[in-house]
Write an enzyme that holds these catalytic residues in place. Structure first.
Site, PDB file in Angstrom:
ATOM      1  N   ASN A 134       0.845  -1.187   0.000  1.00  0.00           N
ATOM      2  CA  ASN A 134       0.000   0.000   0.000  1.00  0.00           C
ATOM      3  C   ASN A 134       0.883   1.242   0.000  1.00  0.00           C
ATOM      4  O   ASN A 134       1.316   1.717   1.045  1.00  0.00           O
ATOM      5  CB  ASN A 134      -0.922  -0.009   1.228  1.00  0.00           C
ATOM      6  CG  ASN A 134      -1.970   1.091   1.163  1.00  0.00           C
ATOM      7  OD1 ASN A 134      -1.989   1.872   0.218  1.00  0.00           O
ATOM      8  ND2 ASN A 134      -2.833   1.141   2.165  1.00  0.00           N
ATOM      9  N   ASN A 139      -5.691   6.581  -1.272  1.00  0.00           N
ATOM     10  CA  ASN A 139      -6.623   6.093  -2.304  1.00  0.00           C
ATOM     11  C   ASN A 139      -7.324   4.795  -1.887  1.00  0.00           C
ATOM     12  O   ASN A 139      -8.004   4.165  -2.693  1.00  0.00           O
ATOM     13  CB  ASN A 139      -5.900   5.913  -3.651  1.00  0.00           C
ATOM     14  CG  ASN A 139      -4.814   4.837  -3.585  1.00  0.00           C
ATOM     15  OD1 ASN A 139      -4.752   4.056  -2.641  1.00  0.00           O
ATOM     16  ND2 ASN A 139      -3.971   4.790  -4.612  1.00  0.00           N
ATOM     17  N   ASP A 140      -7.156   4.391  -0.633  1.00  0.00           N
ATOM     18  CA  ASP A 140      -7.771   3.129  -0.195  1.00  0.00           C
ATOM     19  C   ASP A 140      -9.285   3.152  -0.373  1.00  0.00           C
ATOM     20  O   ASP A 140      -9.899   2.162  -0.757  1.00  0.00           O
ATOM     21  CB  ASP A 140      -7.451   2.852   1.284  1.00  0.00           C
ATOM     22  CG  ASP A 140      -5.980   2.530   1.505  1.00  0.00           C
ATOM     23  OD1 ASP A 140      -5.224   2.565   0.512  1.00  0.00           O
ATOM     24  OD2 ASP A 140      -5.600   2.258   2.655  1.00  0.00           O
ATOM     25  N   GLY A 160      -6.093  -2.411   0.151  1.00  0.00           N
ATOM     26  CA  GLY A 160      -5.504  -1.083  -0.007  1.00  0.00           C
ATOM     27  C   GLY A 160      -4.217  -1.009  -0.811  1.00  0.00           C
ATOM     28  O   GLY A 160      -3.671   0.078  -1.025  1.00  0.00           O
ATOM     29  N   ASP A 162      -1.700  -0.921  -4.030  1.00  0.00           N
ATOM     30  CA  ASP A 162      -1.901  -0.074  -5.206  1.00  0.00           C
ATOM     31  C   ASP A 162      -0.654  -0.020  -6.085  1.00  0.00           C
ATOM     32  O   ASP A 162       0.363  -0.652  -5.791  1.00  0.00           O
ATOM     33  CB  ASP A 162      -2.325   1.337  -4.759  1.00  0.00           C
ATOM     34  CG  ASP A 162      -1.440   1.872  -3.630  1.00  0.00           C
ATOM     35  OD1 ASP A 162      -0.228   1.606  -3.674  1.00  0.00           O
ATOM     36  OD2 ASP A 162      -1.971   2.532  -2.710  1.00  0.00           O
ATOM     37  N   ASP A 327      -7.124 -13.554 -19.741  1.00  0.00           N
ATOM     38  CA  ASP A 327      -7.864 -14.405 -18.819  1.00  0.00           C
ATOM     39  C   ASP A 327      -8.748 -15.405 -19.578  1.00  0.00           C
ATOM     40  O   ASP A 327      -9.204 -15.121 -20.679  1.00  0.00           O
ATOM     41  CB  ASP A 327      -8.744 -13.490 -17.964  1.00  0.00           C
ATOM     42  CG  ASP A 327      -9.402 -14.208 -16.809  1.00  0.00           C
ATOM     43  OD1 ASP A 327      -8.669 -14.831 -16.016  1.00  0.00           O
ATOM     44  OD2 ASP A 327     -10.638 -14.153 -16.691  1.00  0.00           O
ATOM     45  N   GLU A 356      -4.563 -17.747 -20.676  1.00  0.00           N
ATOM     46  CA  GLU A 356      -4.785 -18.667 -19.558  1.00  0.00           C
ATOM     47  C   GLU A 356      -5.492 -19.909 -20.100  1.00  0.00           C
ATOM     48  O   GLU A 356      -6.698 -19.896 -20.334  1.00  0.00           O
ATOM     49  CB  GLU A 356      -5.642 -18.012 -18.470  1.00  0.00           C
ATOM     50  CG  GLU A 356      -5.785 -18.910 -17.238  1.00  0.00           C
ATOM     51  CD  GLU A 356      -6.987 -18.580 -16.364  1.00  0.00           C
ATOM     52  OE1 GLU A 356      -6.985 -18.990 -15.200  1.00  0.00           O
ATOM     53  OE2 GLU A 356      -7.924 -17.922 -16.838  1.00  0.00           O
TER      54      GLU A 356
HETATM   55 CA    CA Z   1      -3.813   2.412  -1.273  1.00  0.00          CA
END
Ligand code: CA
Length: 613
Positions: A134, A139-140, A160, A162, A327, A356
């Site tokens: 984090n 920005n959490d 959280g 980033d 994906d 994948e």
């Molecule tokens: Ca964050």
């Protein structure tokens, strides 16, 4: 920057009650001088389909304006073959009301050939951004987004982490010796829950604001490049998140499979290749939805196909990424995915894409690799596929007693003898684990047996293919899938301020973790730039005296791995191996000692040698 300008210009039109309001423009901008001169511009706004469309540009040709059954969409197809970099206006006219949408065609800062994909010379390091570090607690929580809290104790909650957290540890990764970072999806996932993993995209052109901004991602890619690290982005074309505006207010029901009605996929994608499969099963596998909140995009709708293809090219051109991990590749439409790979590689010939391909045999996986004879006359055009069968074998091979006819390392030897099925074995992504599987160690107490890890890592980093490590492998993080997927994605210790231990530093790691870390770092740095492994041939021998021997060779140089797959000491006769032992002695890279290569060689239980010639 563009969005601000755009809002400013559009906003006054809002004052006119009947004037159209444009809420989304996709792509948000584009470039002049791309190989493919056609561009789809999707406009989303209240009843904009009633507008007449003209362009202010002299050299951008409006070829086609396509309405959808939903009047809130207009799809423009423009020809850019004569277009110079510029900002032109898309002029929407409805009666006397006029709205102009400025659209930017940037000058290219790259030519397409300058983007270097990942290859067998690289080692990928997979990071789940919410769970790594984090770097920006501010920005959490982003007001207005549907999941707006963090809970580090919740395995399915946001924690959280980033992009800043990744950027802060680029030096750690470069020092560790990996050469490429693969991030789980960073595109916006504005979903009410479970948004941390990123696989339910709600805007294909926007980094999730809880991870950072588009500009931050571009800067992260540039920083990574400066430190000699490549960047791989995760993309999902099979499905999107149910909060995506394209689903909530869908252009037409045929943007999604089963006419936009939730129908569960069977997950049985073997039926795609199964020559005996019923049409019912084949359709359910590919057109069924991944989950109720992940609606399945209809790739046979040409507008959907163009939208997705452009989104991938946009990110490559914008951020200069080196690769894409796609994906659920076999769940998507084969012909569409083939076209996508071809178009990306036409634009960026050295780029790489890994799909994948979670299938349980080399026959089924190989079907998906570019130029597979099994898929002919069709061709997936997908350069790299994931070697899931090898993952299963590696998770058994280093626990079991090896014999000359089965078990342990015999499994690896036996599997590699079947590599003829693959068009390009060197371009297989190989891995001990990833974000969807149990970690290589399921339980923390098992990590006391570090020999298991050392043998597995040696094999992973020296056999054919492109190795991928999952974050935390180097500090032997353990996790069992039966306890929940969130447990496979635990926070990297030290990624959050105030963490009990900081495993980014030697002081923060336990003795056992330091032993694993140092071993990993040593091997990775030896492998980095070593053409014997990155470009060399593989020659291996059948198991003799419970020992597996193989050589990697490029030009005049070679490396030979000798691995005892038994809990007993072994004495092997070196006569069968003479063609890969060009000297009477060699240095073992792992221990630093000189090994005499006479008639016989003695090995300790589970001993491994890496001899360099
Ligand atoms: Ca964050």
């Amino acid at each position: 920057m563009f969005i601000i300008m755009f809002s400013f210009l559009i906003w006054p039109a809002h004052l006119f009650a009947s004037a159209p309001i444009v809420k989304k423009v996709a792509p948000t901008f584009w470039w002049a001088g791309m190989k493919n001169p056609e561009l789809q511009i999707l406009l989303y706004g209240d009843r904009i389909a009633a507008c007449d469309v003209t362009l202010s540009s002299r050299d951008v040709e409006l070829k086609e304006v396509v309405k959808q059954t939903n009047p809130n969409y207009l799809l423009l197809y423009v020809d850019l073959s004569e277009a110079a970099p510029q900002t032109f206006d898309i002029v929407l006219k409805k009666g006397k009301k006029v709205v102009t949408v400025p659209y930017e065609l940037k000058a290219r800062s790259r030519n397409g050939n300058d983007i270097e994909g990942f290859t067998a010379s690289d080692v990928l390091y997979l990071i789940m951004p919410d769970r790594f570090a984090n770097g920006n607690p501010d920005n959490d929580v982003v007001p207005g987004m549907l999941e707006n809290k963090v809970d580090r104790n919740g395995q399915y909650a946001r924690h959280g982490g980033d992009l800043k957290g990744v950027a802060d540890h680029l030096d750690y990764l470069a020092d560790l010796g990996v050469t490429t970072i693969w991030l789980n999806p960073i595109q916006e996932n504005d979903m009410p829950d479970g948004s941390y993993h990123g696989y339910a995209i709600t805007d294909y052109y926007q980094v999730d604001r809880r991870l950072g901004s588009n500009e931050e991602f571009k800067a992260l890619a540039e920083q990574a490049h400066q430190k000699g690290l490549k960047v791989v982005m995760d993309m999902i074309f099979n499905h999107c998140g149910s909060e995506n505006y394209l689903f909530k207010d869908k252009p037409s029901t045929d943007w999604f499979n089963f006419k936009s009605h939730y129908t569960q996929t069977s997950f049985k994608t073997a039926s795609v290749q199964d020559i005996h499969a019923s049409e019912y099963e084949r359709r359910l596998a590919t057109d069924g939805w991944f989950t109720q909140v992940m609606p399945d995009l209809n790739h046979r709708n040409r507008h959907v196909a163009r939208y997705l293809i452009q989104s991938s090219i946009w990110w490559i051109e914008y951020a200069g990424i080196n690769g894409i991990r796609q994906d659920t590749h076999p769940y998507a439409d084969f012909d569409f995915m083939s076209q996508w790979c071809r178009e990306v590689l036409d634009e960026y010939p050295r780029f790489n894409i890994v799909g994948e391909t979670w299938l349980n045999s080399n026959v089924l996986v190989s079907f998906w690799q570019k130029d597979s004879r099994l898929a002919a006359p069709r061709n997936s055009n997908l350069p790299t596929v994931m070697d899931f069968p090898l993952t299963d074998l590696m998770n058994k091979a280093f626990d079991e007693e090896t014999t000359d006819w089965g078990g342990g390392l015999y499994r690896l030897y036996d599997y590699l003898t079947q590599d003829l099925v693959y068009p390009n074995p060197m371009s297989l992504l190989i891995f001990l684990d990833n974000h969807d599987t149990s970690r290589f160690y399921k339980k923390a107490e098992d990590t006391a047996n570090l020999t298991r890890y050392k043998q597995a890592l040696l094999f992973l980093l020296t056999t054919r293919g492109i190795p991928q490590l999952y974050y935390g492998t180097e500090i032997v993080m353990a996790a069992d899938k039966s306890e929940g997927d969130g447990m496979l994605r635990r926070d990297f210790p030290g990624g959050w301020s105030g963490d009990k231990s900081d495993c980014f530093t030697a002081e923060g790691r336990s003795d056992l973790q330091n032993e694993a870390f140092d071993y990993t770092r040593k091997l990775l740095n030896w492998r980095k730039g070593n053409d014997v492994i990155g470009k060399g041939s593989l020659t291996h021998f059948s198991i003799m005296s419970n020992v597996y021997v193989y050589e990697r060779k490029y030009g005049e140089h070679s490396a030979v791995v000798i691995m005892n797959g038994s809990d007993e000491p072994q004495e092997i006769n070196l006569t069968p191996y003479r063609e890969v032992l060009p000297a009477a002695s060699a240095t073992d890279f792992l221990s630093g000692r000189t090994v005499e290569l006479g008639e016989k060689l003695s090995l300790e239980p589970r001993e491994s040698l890496l001899l360099c010639f």
